[in-house]
Design a protein around this motif. Structure first.
Motif, PDB file in Angstrom:
ATOM      1  N   VAL A  52      51.141  72.518  24.414  1.00  0.00           N
ATOM      2  CA  VAL A  52      49.692  72.529  24.240  1.00  0.00           C
ATOM      3  C   VAL A  52      49.385  71.508  23.159  1.00  0.00           C
ATOM      4  O   VAL A  52      49.848  71.644  22.026  1.00  0.00           O
ATOM      5  CB  VAL A  52      49.171  73.932  23.834  1.00  0.00           C
ATOM      6  CG1 VAL A  52      47.690  73.868  23.472  1.00  0.00           C
ATOM      7  CG2 VAL A  52      49.426  74.935  24.941  1.00  0.00           C
ATOM      8  N   PHE A 101      43.209  69.031  23.740  1.00  0.00           N
ATOM      9  CA  PHE A 101      42.490  70.199  24.239  1.00  0.00           C
ATOM     10  C   PHE A 101      41.122  70.340  23.579  1.00  0.00           C
ATOM     11  O   PHE A 101      40.111  70.544  24.249  1.00  0.00           O
ATOM     12  CB  PHE A 101      43.325  71.471  24.039  1.00  0.00           C
ATOM     13  CG  PHE A 101      42.608  72.699  24.487  1.00  0.00           C
ATOM     14  CD1 PHE A 101      42.561  73.042  25.831  1.00  0.00           C
ATOM     15  CD2 PHE A 101      41.927  73.493  23.571  1.00  0.00           C
ATOM     16  CE1 PHE A 101      41.864  74.162  26.263  1.00  0.00           C
ATOM     17  CE2 PHE A 101      41.226  74.614  23.990  1.00  0.00           C
ATOM     18  CZ  PHE A 101      41.197  74.942  25.338  1.00  0.00           C
ATOM     19  N   VAL A 121      41.894  77.479  21.319  1.00  0.00           N
ATOM     20  CA  VAL A 121      43.305  77.076  21.463  1.00  0.00           C
ATOM     21  C   VAL A 121      44.179  78.296  21.746  1.00  0.00           C
ATOM     22  O   VAL A 121      45.087  78.231  22.580  1.00  0.00           O
ATOM     23  CB  VAL A 121      43.793  76.295  20.221  1.00  0.00           C
ATOM     24  CG1 VAL A 121      45.286  75.992  20.320  1.00  0.00           C
ATOM     25  CG2 VAL A 121      43.007  74.992  20.062  1.00  0.00           C
ATOM     26  N   ASP A 173      43.273  80.941  23.369  1.00  0.00           N
ATOM     27  CA  ASP A 173      43.042  81.238  24.786  1.00  0.00           C
ATOM     28  C   ASP A 173      43.916  80.359  25.673  1.00  0.00           C
ATOM     29  O   ASP A 173      44.492  80.829  26.663  1.00  0.00           O
ATOM     30  CB  ASP A 173      41.571  81.018  25.165  1.00  0.00           C
ATOM     31  CG  ASP A 173      40.629  82.064  24.613  1.00  0.00           C
ATOM     32  OD1 ASP A 173      41.090  83.132  24.141  1.00  0.00           O
ATOM     33  OD2 ASP A 173      39.402  81.808  24.650  1.00  0.00           O
ATOM     34  N   GLU A 174      44.008  79.080  25.318  1.00  0.00           N
ATOM     35  CA  GLU A 174      44.828  78.148  26.108  1.00  0.00           C
ATOM     36  C   GLU A 174      46.311  78.508  26.013  1.00  0.00           C
ATOM     37  O   GLU A 174      47.030  78.487  27.004  1.00  0.00           O
ATOM     38  CB  GLU A 174      44.583  76.709  25.647  1.00  0.00           C
ATOM     39  CG  GLU A 174      45.429  75.668  26.353  1.00  0.00           C
ATOM     40  CD  GLU A 174      45.133  75.514  27.847  1.00  0.00           C
ATOM     41  OE1 GLU A 174      45.846  74.715  28.485  1.00  0.00           O
ATOM     42  OE2 GLU A 174      44.219  76.183  28.390  1.00  0.00           O
ATOM     43  N   ARG A 205      46.895  81.489  28.152  1.00  0.00           N
ATOM     44  CA  ARG A 205      46.849  81.095  29.568  1.00  0.00           C
ATOM     45  C   ARG A 205      48.178  80.462  29.980  1.00  0.00           C
ATOM     46  O   ARG A 205      48.765  80.832  31.006  1.00  0.00           O
ATOM     47  CB  ARG A 205      45.701  80.102  29.812  1.00  0.00           C
ATOM     48  CG  ARG A 205      45.538  79.708  31.290  1.00  0.00           C
ATOM     49  CD  ARG A 205      44.609  78.516  31.454  1.00  0.00           C
ATOM     50  NE  ARG A 205      45.174  77.291  30.945  1.00  0.00           N
ATOM     51  CZ  ARG A 205      46.140  76.585  31.557  1.00  0.00           C
ATOM     52  NH1 ARG A 205      46.666  77.009  32.690  1.00  0.00           N
ATOM     53  NH2 ARG A 205      46.590  75.461  31.023  1.00  0.00           N
TER      54      ARG A 205
END
Length: 135
Positions: free
Chosen positions: A87, A92, A118, A120-121, A124
């Protein structure tokens, strides 16, 4: 299938994106739970702390990077681990429309909108990894 996910943030301490990334890892870890995730620690990896080395060798690893140097990726590989996903906090947050220069550098609460986004990403991506077969 691997059982846990190691969240390995970079340590670029001179950058506000690193602050957001580290806090997001902690927030994601709280959401995923200690049975499903581990917080990676670069100083512990450099010191060869067995638990942290085991995390990067035995878990799914998500590197949380704040720039193109991708130092967390390099450190994990140096310790004979494998990064399964990255990530990029900088990319992002820019894509999500955040004003990156205005983000806090010294501290960002877990409720800060950039930290939440971030995290949340990361959650995910962790969900995607959890459904994959181990390499």
């Amino acid at each position: 299938m691997l059982d846990a996910i190691c969240l390995q943030p970079c340590l670029g301490i001179n950058d506000n994106l690193t602050t957001i990334g580290r806090q997001a890892c902690y927030a994601a870890h709280l959401r995923l739970g200690p049975d499903k995730s581990h917080l990676g620690c670069a100083p512990a990896l450099y010191a060869e702390v067995e638990e942290d080395v085991d995390f990067v060798r035995n878990d799914w690893v998500i590197a949380v990077e704040s720039c193109e140097k991708e130092c967390a990726n390099h450190l994990v590989e140096e310790k004979k681990g494998q990064v399964h996903a990255t990530v990029r906090v900088d990319q992002f947050l820019q894509q999500a429309g955040f004003d990156v220069p205005s983000l806090p550098r010294e501290h960002a609460p877990l409720t800060h909108p950039a930290v939440v986004a971030v995290a949340d990403e990361i959650v995910r991506v962790a969900g995607e990894l959890a459904g994959r077969e181990a390499p």
